[in-house]
Write an enzyme that holds these catalytic residues in place. Structure first.
Site, PDB file in Angstrom:
ATOM      1  N   ASP A 122       0.864  -1.187   0.000  1.00 29.65           N
ATOM      2  CA  ASP A 122       0.000   0.000   0.000  1.00 29.65           C
ATOM      3  C   ASP A 122       0.892   1.226   0.000  1.00 29.65           C
ATOM      4  O   ASP A 122       1.981   1.216   0.577  1.00 29.65           O
ATOM      5  CB  ASP A 122      -0.899   0.001   1.239  1.00 29.65           C
ATOM      6  CG  ASP A 122      -1.972  -1.071   1.187  1.00 29.65           C
ATOM      7  OD1 ASP A 122      -2.403  -1.426   0.080  1.00 29.65           O
ATOM      8  OD2 ASP A 122      -2.393  -1.544   2.259  1.00 29.65           O
ATOM      9  N   ASP A 141      -7.023  -1.209  -4.613  1.00 31.59           N
ATOM     10  CA  ASP A 141      -8.092  -0.754  -3.714  1.00 31.59           C
ATOM     11  C   ASP A 141      -8.950   0.307  -4.397  1.00 31.59           C
ATOM     12  O   ASP A 141     -10.179   0.305  -4.266  1.00 31.59           O
ATOM     13  CB  ASP A 141      -7.496  -0.183  -2.424  1.00 31.59           C
ATOM     14  CG  ASP A 141      -6.677  -1.194  -1.639  1.00 31.59           C
ATOM     15  OD1 ASP A 141      -6.935  -2.411  -1.771  1.00 31.59           O
ATOM     16  OD2 ASP A 141      -5.779  -0.765  -0.898  1.00 31.59           O
TER      17      ASP A 141
END
Length: 166
Positions: A122, A141
């Site tokens: 991330d 995401d």
């Protein structure tokens, strides 16, 4: 040359996976782990964090067997079913079809990371000074969230269309 429906589905899913994986390769190569790099002041920052859980790290403290089932096996089964569903269901509108493709592409990209890297990379973070703040997230995401938004839009648009036709 008109692109077949199945080719469109496959290309859109592959595009989502490719964009996500390319961005993660760049982040892993160029951004120091656990660092914070301002892009637009403190409002939009770039990180390099390995997430062993799901959304916002949820599930990272589960025992390995449960994590394998909930974060790897179950998503593979669900993504496989959704792919089967969108290929077989020829009545889906364009927004729903694109939405499902984004969800599948983002899901597959994160599952791939869990298999190959044992975690998901991330790197984006948004903090608009208390008005709006996100966890650290990635392109996959964003793809899943875009897909959910398209499905919601399609659902509301179709409901409104049904009401006006009655």
């Amino acid at each position: 040359m008109k692109l077949s429906r199945t080719a469109f589905i496959v290309l859109l899913i592959v595009f989502n996976i490719a964009i996500d994986q390319i961005s993660k390769i760049i982040v892993r190569a160029k951004i120091t782990p656990f660092s914070e790099t301002p892009i637009i002041g403190d409002y939009f920052t770039l990180h390099n964090v390995e997430n062993t859980g799901a959304f916002l790290g949820m599930g990272s403290d589960l025992n390995p067997t449960l994590r394998l089932i909930l974060l790897l096996l179950l998503p593979i089964v669900v993504l496989g079913y959704v792919l089967y569903y969108i290929i077989k269901n020829k009545t889906l509108d364009r927004f729903s079809l694109v939405g499902f493709c984004c969800i599948i592409g983002g899901g597959v990209a994160n599952v791939y990371d869990r298999i190959v890297h044992k975690s998901v990379t991330d790197f984006f973070h948004i903090d608009l000074g208390g008005v709006f703040k996100t966890g650290i997230f990635n392109i996959a995401d964003m793809s899943v969230m875009l897909g959910m938004g398209l499905l919601l839009y399609s659902s509301f648009a179709n409901t409104k269309k049904e009401k006006t036709s009655n």
